[in-house]
Design an enzyme around this catalytic site. Structure first.
Site, mmCIF file in Angstrom:
data_model
loop_
_atom_site.group_PDB
_atom_site.id
_atom_site.type_symbol
_atom_site.label_atom_id
_atom_site.label_comp_id
_atom_site.label_asym_id
_atom_site.label_seq_id
_atom_site.Cartn_x
_atom_site.Cartn_y
_atom_site.Cartn_z
ATOM 1 N N LEU A 233 18.098 52.607 73.762
ATOM 2 C CA LEU A 233 18.876 53.309 72.561
ATOM 3 C C LEU A 233 19.789 52.539 71.857
ATOM 4 O O LEU A 233 20.098 52.749 70.726
ATOM 5 C CB LEU A 233 19.748 54.513 73.005
ATOM 6 C CG LEU A 233 18.858 55.712 73.641
ATOM 7 C CD1 LEU A 233 19.541 56.757 74.235
ATOM 8 C CD2 LEU A 233 17.880 56.393 72.530
ATOM 9 N N GLY A 234 20.437 51.581 72.180
ATOM 10 C CA GLY A 234 21.214 50.575 71.747
ATOM 11 C C GLY A 234 22.117 49.822 72.777
ATOM 12 O O GLY A 234 22.379 50.016 73.931
ATOM 13 N N ARG A 235 22.909 48.751 72.237
ATOM 14 C CA ARG A 235 23.728 48.024 72.913
ATOM 15 C C ARG A 235 24.996 47.971 72.559
ATOM 16 O O ARG A 235 25.196 47.770 71.274
ATOM 17 C CB ARG A 235 23.153 46.488 73.031
ATOM 18 C CG ARG A 235 22.058 46.419 73.931
ATOM 19 C CD ARG A 235 21.479 44.696 73.673
ATOM 20 N NE ARG A 235 19.983 44.898 74.778
ATOM 21 C CZ ARG A 235 20.018 44.403 75.818
ATOM 22 N NH1 ARG A 235 20.963 44.139 76.454
ATOM 23 N NH2 ARG A 235 18.856 44.505 76.696
ATOM 24 N N GLY A 236 26.034 48.047 73.258
ATOM 25 C CA GLY A 236 27.387 47.829 72.801
ATOM 26 C C GLY A 236 28.011 46.743 73.436
ATOM 27 O O GLY A 236 27.298 45.648 73.932
ATOM 28 N N LYS B 10 23.902 54.709 80.823
ATOM 29 C CA LYS B 10 24.500 53.419 80.205
ATOM 30 C C LYS B 10 24.643 52.540 81.376
ATOM 31 O O LYS B 10 25.370 52.782 82.324
ATOM 32 C CB LYS B 10 25.842 54.064 79.694
ATOM 33 C CG LYS B 10 25.446 54.887 78.509
ATOM 34 C CD LYS B 10 26.600 55.023 77.450
ATOM 35 C CE LYS B 10 26.248 55.405 76.168
ATOM 36 N NZ LYS B 10 27.251 55.765 75.204
ATOM 37 N N ASP C 244 37.262 52.941 73.122
ATOM 38 C CA ASP C 244 36.432 52.725 72.330
ATOM 39 C C ASP C 244 36.163 53.799 71.318
ATOM 40 O O ASP C 244 34.968 54.323 70.973
ATOM 41 C CB ASP C 244 35.174 52.322 72.792
ATOM 42 C CG ASP C 244 34.303 51.453 71.931
ATOM 43 O OD1 ASP C 244 34.358 50.972 70.923
ATOM 44 O OD2 ASP C 244 32.660 51.424 72.314
#
Length: 489
Positions: A14-17, A37, A137
């Site tokens: 889904l995505g990278r932080g 995650k 965050d």
């Protein structure tokens, strides 16, 4: 992309932080969609740092798993993958979109909706902080909006690996993150709950104005502005904002954490005050100093918010002096009023109310004489009723409106909303219902309740009604946060 993490089947990335990778996954035991995650620490982290962080990661995830709040994304599980050694946390899968996607157009949200959203997230943060956690965050991409418009704060309990050398690395890997970084984070100091309050203040500024408080050309310049610069007053960018909005933002975005809100509840209190048309109780200097003259607290607000920020100390001292003078005037007025009332009551030739009686024959005042009662008709004319008009506007697909007057239900109507436009694939609906109800003259309490799906909002307002007149009540469900507001028109 891994095939599995623990017992969870990974379906897609889904995505990278800054330090995590998020996957949509399936829990085969409960047969439900989840978000997993996984930790992605930099390769140069020492074994000692890795071990210490692993313990903190699992501890914070366990604390988050006991949190329960409508505006928090729930944490279901945490663990360490036996095959790869990767740490991971499992959270609920939320159907909706992020606030960041909704804000991409760069337009401000209506201030009532914006403050309602921030208050909902602030209440969720209070729960996080009460569990001994710091989010670290808070930003628009971590605030998810359900299909109903209600917000949910994500990533609570997902520990971040933070050291001085990773500050700018994190800024490069997490787009937008520096814009919501507190000054103490930017310089590598330890953080507490007040860092989250600063971040939420920066989110509030963005939602209210359509602009980022510390926008600059690169991450280094953004962080420099976070540390040193004050943002432009929101009221100068958005005409019509209540005076208290800039006071709330200034306290939330104070450079020194000791000058910020002590907790998220205090921030929410002030938002409630602004939404209710009252001065924010925590943001104002000298609050509570002159309770009997609270109605005078708004004097000079516009001048204060428009003044140069370097003159803050002078403004506050002058304002305290003004309030003390106002309190003295109020006290003198009260004393004078009581003395006048005492004299009236002691006067032997006064009728109740302190006015001389009038001779019905028209010869002028007569001492101590009461006026004769006029002849009454044998049949009294009925007193005309008053009328309440409830003007209900909403953004719901369907729901139910309930209105009660002094506890008695007078309206129960189904309502629907039509799609007016689509923004980033989200259908934006609007609906309106105007309902008239006859009421007896006098003061009444009006309770409005709105129900849809599993959600419910309610609020109460009181008002005086005059015989033969119609009084209009505006009831509105906000698009963001779904807050119900009532206001006499």
């Amino acid at each position: 992309m891994p095939q599995a993490l623990g017992r969870y089947e990974v379906l897609e990335e889904l995505g990278r932080g800054a330090t995590t990778v998020a996957y949509r996954a399936r829990d085969p035991v409960l047969d439900r969609a989840v978000v997993v995650k996984a930790l992605a620490l930099p390769p140069d982290v020492s074994e000692r740092e890795r071990t210490a962080f692993e313990a903190r990661f699992l501890e914070e995830a366990r604390r988050a798993s006991v949190l329960s709040h409508p505006s928090l994304v729930a944490t279901h599980d945490c663990g360490k993958d036996a095959a790869t050694g990767a740490l991971f946390v499992v959270q609920e899968h939320v159907s909706g979109t992020s606030l960041a996607r909704v804000l991409v157009a760069g337009e401000p949200c209506p201030w009532e909706e914006a403050l309602g959203l921030i208050a909902s997230v602030g209440q969720a943060l209070q729960q996080v902080h009460a569990a001994g956690l710091v989010h670290r965050d808070v930003r628009p991409s971590n605030i998810l909006l359900l299909d109903s418009g209600a917000p949910k704060l994500a990533d609570s309990g997902v520990a971040r690996f933070e050291t001085g050398r990773l500050t700018l690395t994190s800024a490069r890997h997490a787009p937008g993150a520096p814009l919501y970084t507190s000054p103490e984070q930017a310089v590598g100091e330890s953080v507490d709950a007040r860092a989250d309050i600063f971040a939420l203040g920066a989110v509030a500024y963005r939602v209210l104005t359509g602009h980022d408080a510390f926008a600059a050309e690169n991450p280094q310049r953004i962080l420099s502005r976070v540390i040193h610069d004050r943002p432009q007053p929101a009221a100068s960018l958005v005409p019509g904002l209540p005076g208290g909005v800039d006071e709330v933002l200034a306290k939330a975005l104070a450079k020194s954490r000791k000058d910020r809100y002590a907790d998220a509840n205090s921030l929410c209190d002030d938002i409630d005050d602004v939404l209710g048309g009252r001065p924010p109780r925590h943001a104002r200097s000298g609050a509570g100093e002159v309770d009997t003259a609270r109605f005078l607290l708004t004097v000079g607000t516009e001048a204060e918010s428009a003044a140069d920020t370097t003159a803050t100390g002078t403004i506050r001292k002058g304002r305290r002096r003004t309030l003390r003078v106002a309190a003295g005037l109020v006290a003198l007025a009260l004393v004078g009023g009581l003395e006048l009332l005492r004299r009236e009551l002691e006067a032997p030739d006064a009728t109740p109310g302190g006015r001389p009686s009038v001779d019905p024959a028209g010869r002028g005042p007569s001492v101590g004489a009461a006026p004769e009662a006029p002849d009454l008709p044998s049949l009294e004319e009925p007193t005309p009723l008053a009328r309440l008009a409830v003007d209900f506007r909403h953004t719901l697909e369907r729901g139910t409106l309930v209105v009660r007057i002094d506890g008695a239900k007078v309206v129960e109507r189904r309502v629907t909303g039509a799609v007016k436009k689509s923004l980033l694939g989200i259908k934006l609906r609007e609906g309106r219902l105007v309902q008239y109800v006859e009421v007896s003259p006098g003061r009444h309490e009006i309770a409005v309740e709105v129900l849809w799906g599993d959600d419910r909002r309610d609020d109460t307002i009181a008002g005086n009604f005059t015989a033969g007149a119609t009084r209009r009540l505006s009831a509105r469900v906000a698009r963001i946060g779904k807050r119900l507001s009532l206001e006499w028109q």
